[in-house]
Design a protein around this motif. Sequence first.
Motif, PDB file in Angstrom:
ATOM      1  N   ALA A   1      -0.011 -31.470  53.905  1.00 38.30           N
ATOM      2  CA  ALA A   1       0.066 -30.872  52.574  1.00 38.30           C
ATOM      3  C   ALA A   1      -0.678 -29.546  52.556  1.00 38.30           C
ATOM      4  O   ALA A   1      -1.621 -29.336  53.319  1.00 38.30           O
ATOM      5  CB  ALA A   1      -0.517 -31.821  51.534  1.00 38.30           C
ATOM      6  N   PHE A   2      -0.257 -28.650  51.654  1.00 38.19           N
ATOM      7  CA  PHE A   2      -0.918 -27.358  51.468  1.00 38.19           C
ATOM      8  C   PHE A   2      -1.632 -27.348  50.122  1.00 38.19           C
ATOM      9  O   PHE A   2      -1.159 -27.937  49.142  1.00 38.19           O
ATOM     10  CB  PHE A   2       0.095 -26.224  51.513  1.00 38.19           C
ATOM     11  CG  PHE A   2       0.465 -25.791  52.907  1.00 38.19           C
ATOM     12  CD1 PHE A   2      -0.340 -26.078  53.988  1.00 38.19           C
ATOM     13  CD2 PHE A   2       1.633 -25.075  53.128  1.00 38.19           C
ATOM     14  CE1 PHE A   2      -0.008 -25.674  55.272  1.00 38.19           C
ATOM     15  CE2 PHE A   2       1.986 -24.666  54.404  1.00 38.19           C
ATOM     16  CZ  PHE A   2       1.156 -24.966  55.480  1.00 38.19           C
ATOM     17  N   TYR A   3      -2.769 -26.613  50.080  1.00 43.96           N
ATOM     18  CA  TYR A   3      -3.562 -26.529  48.857  1.00 43.96           C
ATOM     19  C   TYR A   3      -3.892 -25.071  48.556  1.00 43.96           C
ATOM     20  O   TYR A   3      -4.037 -24.245  49.468  1.00 43.96           O
ATOM     21  CB  TYR A   3      -4.863 -27.330  48.997  1.00 43.96           C
ATOM     22  CG  TYR A   3      -4.635 -28.803  49.247  1.00 43.96           C
ATOM     23  CD1 TYR A   3      -4.555 -29.694  48.186  1.00 43.96           C
ATOM     24  CD2 TYR A   3      -4.475 -29.284  50.543  1.00 43.96           C
ATOM     25  CE1 TYR A   3      -4.327 -31.045  48.406  1.00 43.96           C
ATOM     26  CE2 TYR A   3      -4.251 -30.635  50.779  1.00 43.96           C
ATOM     27  CZ  TYR A   3      -4.168 -31.508  49.712  1.00 43.96           C
ATOM     28  OH  TYR A   3      -3.937 -32.842  49.940  1.00 43.96           O
ATOM     29  N   ASN A   4      -4.022 -24.776  47.258  1.00 43.91           N
ATOM     30  CA  ASN A   4      -4.342 -23.412  46.846  1.00 43.91           C
ATOM     31  C   ASN A   4      -5.853 -23.242  46.688  1.00 43.91           C
ATOM     32  O   ASN A   4      -6.636 -24.134  47.020  1.00 43.91           O
ATOM     33  CB  ASN A   4      -3.590 -23.046  45.561  1.00 43.91           C
ATOM     34  CG  ASN A   4      -3.927 -23.971  44.396  1.00 43.91           C
ATOM     35  OD1 ASN A   4      -5.000 -24.583  44.347  1.00 43.91           O
ATOM     36  ND2 ASN A   4      -3.028 -24.071  43.437  1.00 43.91           N
ATOM     37  N   ALA A   5      -6.269 -22.094  46.154  1.00 48.32           N
ATOM     38  CA  ALA A   5      -7.689 -21.787  46.016  1.00 48.32           C
ATOM     39  C   ALA A   5      -8.376 -22.650  44.959  1.00 48.32           C
ATOM     40  O   ALA A   5      -9.606 -22.680  44.895  1.00 48.32           O
ATOM     41  CB  ALA A   5      -7.875 -20.311  45.672  1.00 48.32           C
ATOM     42  N   ASP A   6      -7.609 -23.369  44.134  1.00 48.03           N
ATOM     43  CA  ASP A   6      -8.168 -24.278  43.140  1.00 48.03           C
ATOM     44  C   ASP A   6      -8.283 -25.704  43.663  1.00 48.03           C
ATOM     45  O   ASP A   6      -8.697 -26.601  42.932  1.00 48.03           O
ATOM     46  CB  ASP A   6      -7.310 -24.277  41.869  1.00 48.03           C
ATOM     47  CG  ASP A   6      -7.366 -22.942  41.141  1.00 48.03           C
ATOM     48  OD1 ASP A   6      -8.437 -22.311  41.164  1.00 48.03           O
ATOM     49  OD2 ASP A   6      -6.340 -22.524  40.575  1.00 48.03           O
ATOM     50  N   GLY A   7      -7.867 -25.918  44.930  1.00 47.79           N
ATOM     51  CA  GLY A   7      -7.897 -27.259  45.493  1.00 47.79           C
ATOM     52  C   GLY A   7      -6.731 -28.118  45.045  1.00 47.79           C
ATOM     53  O   GLY A   7      -6.731 -29.332  45.265  1.00 47.79           O
TER      54      GLY A   7
ATOM     55  N   GLU B   1     -14.784 -24.926  43.283  1.00 45.46           N
ATOM     56  CA  GLU B   1     -15.736 -25.902  43.808  1.00 45.46           C
ATOM     57  C   GLU B   1     -15.034 -27.163  44.292  1.00 45.46           C
ATOM     58  O   GLU B   1     -15.582 -27.908  45.113  1.00 45.46           O
ATOM     59  CB  GLU B   1     -16.763 -26.266  42.734  1.00 45.46           C
ATOM     60  CG  GLU B   1     -17.702 -25.127  42.353  1.00 45.46           C
ATOM     61  CD  GLU B   1     -18.779 -25.564  41.380  1.00 45.46           C
ATOM     62  OE1 GLU B   1     -18.835 -26.774  41.075  1.00 45.46           O
ATOM     63  OE2 GLU B   1     -19.551 -24.707  40.923  1.00 45.46           O
ATOM     64  N   ALA B   2     -13.814 -27.419  43.817  1.00 42.47           N
ATOM     65  CA  ALA B   2     -13.076 -28.616  44.231  1.00 42.47           C
ATOM     66  C   ALA B   2     -12.824 -28.630  45.730  1.00 42.47           C
ATOM     67  O   ALA B   2     -12.703 -29.695  46.353  1.00 42.47           O
ATOM     68  CB  ALA B   2     -11.745 -28.693  43.480  1.00 42.47           C
ATOM     69  N   LEU B   3     -12.759 -27.456  46.355  1.00 45.67           N
ATOM     70  CA  LEU B   3     -12.506 -27.389  47.789  1.00 45.67           C
ATOM     71  C   LEU B   3     -13.683 -27.905  48.609  1.00 45.67           C
ATOM     72  O   LEU B   3     -13.512 -28.328  49.753  1.00 45.67           O
ATOM     73  CB  LEU B   3     -12.198 -25.943  48.187  1.00 45.67           C
ATOM     74  CG  LEU B   3     -10.881 -25.358  47.658  1.00 45.67           C
ATOM     75  CD1 LEU B   3     -10.874 -23.835  47.832  1.00 45.67           C
ATOM     76  CD2 LEU B   3      -9.692 -25.978  48.382  1.00 45.67           C
ATOM     77  N   ARG B   4     -14.890 -27.881  48.044  1.00 44.19           N
ATOM     78  CA  ARG B   4     -16.082 -28.266  48.797  1.00 44.19           C
ATOM     79  C   ARG B   4     -16.090 -29.743  49.148  1.00 44.19           C
ATOM     80  O   ARG B   4     -16.719 -30.155  50.126  1.00 44.19           O
ATOM     81  CB  ARG B   4     -17.339 -27.920  48.001  1.00 44.19           C
ATOM     82  CG  ARG B   4     -17.456 -26.445  47.665  1.00 44.19           C
ATOM     83  CD  ARG B   4     -18.661 -26.172  46.782  1.00 44.19           C
ATOM     84  NE  ARG B   4     -18.625 -24.828  46.229  1.00 44.19           N
ATOM     85  CZ  ARG B   4     -19.452 -24.366  45.314  1.00 44.19           C
ATOM     86  NH1 ARG B   4     -20.400 -25.157  44.846  1.00 44.19           N
ATOM     87  NH2 ARG B   4     -19.338 -23.126  44.859  1.00 44.19           N
ATOM     88  N   SER B   5     -15.424 -30.552  48.351  1.00 44.91           N
ATOM     89  CA  SER B   5     -15.427 -32.001  48.594  1.00 44.91           C
ATOM     90  C   SER B   5     -14.257 -32.451  49.465  1.00 44.91           C
ATOM     91  O   SER B   5     -14.141 -33.637  49.769  1.00 44.91           O
ATOM     92  CB  SER B   5     -15.373 -32.750  47.251  1.00 44.91           C
ATOM     93  OG  SER B   5     -14.183 -32.426  46.538  1.00 44.91           O
ATOM     94  N   MET B   6     -13.411 -31.523  49.884  1.00 45.84           N
ATOM     95  CA  MET B   6     -12.247 -31.884  50.690  1.00 45.84           C
ATOM     96  C   MET B   6     -12.638 -31.994  52.161  1.00 45.84           C
ATOM     97  O   MET B   6     -13.283 -31.104  52.720  1.00 45.84           O
ATOM     98  CB  MET B   6     -11.130 -30.852  50.502  1.00 45.84           C
ATOM     99  CG  MET B   6     -10.589 -30.802  49.083  1.00 45.84           C
ATOM    100  SD  MET B   6      -9.324 -29.528  48.831  1.00 45.84           S
ATOM    101  CE  MET B   6      -8.040 -30.131  49.943  1.00 45.84           C
TER     102      MET B   6
END
Length: 247
Positions: free
Chosen positions: A146-152, A176-181
Amino acid sequence: MTGGRVGELLSSKPINQEITKMKANICASLLLTAVITLPAFGAPITNGDFDSCTFDGWQKDTDGWGDISVGQDFVVTNAAGNCAGTLQIDGTGTEAFFANTLFQSIDIGSAPSLSFDITIDSLLNSSASGFIADYFVVAFGDGSGAFYNADGQLGTIIEQQINGLASFSLNIMLSEALRSMANLTLEFQLLPGVGIDGFTDGGLSSLTVDNVALNTFDVTAPTTLFLISSGLLALSLRRRKNSRGDV
């Protein structure tokens, strides 16, 4: 400062006592600086500027099979000593049927933004008969496909068709949502355009990547300077009060 005021200041406090207080204030400021916990920024992108003129730090993938291409799918371009990583597709010297992807694992931490320079080009363009635009994608991945954008969220950072030469310099704010991925990767992908008959136009397209960076703020020096300055300012104010005979 006039001669009279100097005499007044020296008579109010012994000079050794003033020096001792100055040292104490500076030491207090430095100790305060030492206990400050700075934010944990993300690890830097490895070889994001391709200064090594290699793909060191990056991984290459062709059609989901890994780094199998022996053709011109991935090349390092060198413009007067300025190297960059280039993906190519849909040409006689390339092998990919579905996609070429350049990627690396990243740790965003609390880095506020991602920046990169890209240049796209195609041998054919919309003025050519039978032109079918190839396209590129920049996105975050997590190993699931899957691909994700800058908002996670599901999506891409940027996705665009290639119709001739164009260049972009982008600075993308990160959520900040990306930090938990977990297992986060940054991916640059180049794909061929396919007509209704299942064929491409056979016109080579390229995606050149350079200056990829997670941007951070250098807060250490300003913080230290601010705290030391604050200590010296407090000392100066106290000396002024003493010189006036205030308690």
